[in-house]
Design an enzyme around this catalytic site. Structure first.
Site, PDB file in Angstrom:
ATOM      1  N   ARG A  23       0.765  -1.205  -0.058  1.00  0.00           N
ATOM      2  CA  ARG A  23       0.039  -0.057  -0.134  1.00  0.00           C
ATOM      3  C   ARG A  23       1.024   1.251  -0.076  1.00  0.00           C
ATOM      4  NH1 ARG A  23      -4.979  -1.380   2.002  1.00  0.00           N
ATOM      5  NH2 ARG A  23      -5.245  -3.503   2.296  1.00  0.00           N
ATOM      6  N   ASN A  75      15.868 -17.149   0.081  1.00  0.00           N
ATOM      7  CA  ASN A  75      15.510 -16.024   0.663  1.00  0.00           C
ATOM      8  C   ASN A  75      13.985 -16.026   1.345  1.00  0.00           C
ATOM      9  OD1 ASN A  75      14.459 -13.322   0.997  1.00  0.00           O
ATOM     10  ND2 ASN A  75      16.173 -12.617  -0.258  1.00  0.00           N
ATOM     11  N   HIS A 165      26.185 -10.361   3.677  1.00  0.00           N
ATOM     12  CA  HIS A 165      25.856 -11.522   2.821  1.00  0.00           C
ATOM     13  C   HIS A 165      25.711 -11.202   1.479  1.00  0.00           C
ATOM     14  CE1 HIS A 165      22.209  -8.775   3.614  1.00  0.00           C
ATOM     15  NE2 HIS A 165      21.868  -9.312   2.376  1.00  0.00           N
ATOM     16  N   HIS A 241      40.865 -15.950 -20.976  1.00  0.00           N
ATOM     17  CA  HIS A 241      39.567 -15.870 -21.522  1.00  0.00           C
ATOM     18  C   HIS A 241      38.501 -16.801 -20.717  1.00  0.00           C
ATOM     19  CE1 HIS A 241      36.121 -15.005 -24.201  1.00  0.00           C
ATOM     20  NE2 HIS A 241      36.114 -16.267 -24.216  1.00  0.00           N
TER      21      HIS A 241
HETATM   22 ZN   LIG Z   1      37.904 -12.879 -23.371  1.00  0.00          ZN
END
Ligand SMILES: [Zn+2]
Ligand SMILES: [Zn+2]
Ligand SMILES: [Zn+2]
Length: 337
Positions: A23, A75, A165, A241
């Site tokens: 509300r 949660n 957390h 990468h």
């Molecule tokens: Zn990369």
């Protein structure tokens, strides 16, 4: 059941929390629970959270009791619900689906009084391992397409509980900011046959360059991005990468990342007097695996300015601190070892 709704013009999905509708009087800023109050994340209160989905208990012991060093629980007030089907459907020209997903909390330490930056490097690595384990586990759920790990530190950055957390939200769609990064890095790759993030790391750390480098470790680089949205925004990128965060597999790499993350957070704490901040881990969608054009990274954003009308209305950010100045300042900080 919360609902996911798609904006028909720009394709942006939002989560409408249909069950916890507020509300007008329910929007006073929620105060961060202070250490004198009850804390559901402290040892001894394990039964005050939903049952744990992950815990590190070096000394053994039953689940949902004390003795843990890192603990992950759903949660209690999830933005998305893990049960149910997506039920994708239309309503005239609009698209929507059920708000299916996971919303979990990584309790980084049993110690109520410390922050992530205060933990020993080995403990930060254990927190990073908890993130990895949860991403791997949630990736098996075919309904889910993305797992976003994010941290709100301090009331001004959105934290509602003081006990340090991190959160994780797994969604059945790829969030828009990630889609933009995926699209942009794919276009760059199509043009140059190189990963744009690999190129950024190479250029920023090249000899004679380094104006935007904040700190480095053996396998990671922390830098102020060329076009940061926020003052002192800092990214951590792996030198090697890898498209997905969960590729950080061996302990040496986790420790190296933990060392650099702690280093950067300590620099920000010293430079900006323990600012509220958010960080997010950007990684490839769960089903995409090892993309050659995308490169996972952490974005750390101290909360020093308020996002206001211009930013909300335009998507443009006004940043009062050039990244070269921010990086120079953070580099110049002497950390006590
Ligand atoms: Zn990369
Ligand atoms: Zn606590
Ligand atoms: Zn990113």
């Amino acid at each position: 059941m919360p609902e996911l709704r798609k904006d028909p013009v720009v394709g942006r999905w939002v989560i409408i929390s249909t069950e916890r509708s507020r509300r007008p009087t329910n929007f006073e800023p929620a105060p961060v629970v202070k250490s004198t109050g009850f804390c559901p994340f402290c040892p001894g209160n394990e039964d005050k959270t939903p049952p744990e989905v992950y815990a590190l208990r070096p000394g053994g012991g039953p689940p949902n009791g004390p003795g843990w060093r890192v603990r992950v629980v759903p949660n209690k007030f999830p933005a998305l619900q893990i049960e149910g089907t997506l039920d994708r459907r239309g309503e005239g020209l609009y698209d929507k689906m059920n708000g299916v997903g996971a919303h979990e909390v990584v309790i980084e330490t049993p110690d109520h009084a410390v922050d992530l930056a205060d933990l020993p490097v080995a403990h930060v690595a254990e927190v990073l391992e908890a993130y990895r384990a949860r991403v791997v586990d949630l990736s098996r759920d075919r309904r889910l397409r993305y797992v976003l790990i994010f941290k709100n530190h301090g009331a001004n950055a959105g934290a509602t509980l003081e006990h340090t957390h991190t959160q994780l939200i797994a969604t059945p769609i790829i969030p828009r900011i990630l889609q933009e990064e995926l699209d942009g890095s794919r276009r760059y790759f199509e043009l140059k046959e190189r990963c744009v993030f690999c190129d950024i790391v190479a250029q920023e750390t090249a000899a004679g360059n380094g104006r935007r480098v904040v700190a480095t470790s053996e396998r990671f680089v922390a830098l102020a991005p060329f076009a940061p949205r926020f003052p002192f925004e800092t990214w951590i990128l792996p030198r090697r990468h890898d498209a997905a965060y969960q590729m950080v597999a061996d302990e040496g790499e986790l420790l190296d990342l933990a060392r650099l993350l702690k280093d950067v957070l300590m620099r920000l704490n010293l430079a900006l007097d323990r600012p509220p901040y958010n960080f997010v881990i950007h990684t490839s969608p769960v089903s995409d695996g090892d993309l050659e054009y995308y490169h996972w990274h952490i974005e750390i954003m101290p909360k020093l300015t308020r996002v206001a009308g211009f930013e909300i209305g335009s998507g443009f950010y006004i940043n009062p601190t050039p990244p070269e100045d921010a990086a120079q300042f953070l580099r110049g900080i002497t950390l006590e070892v």
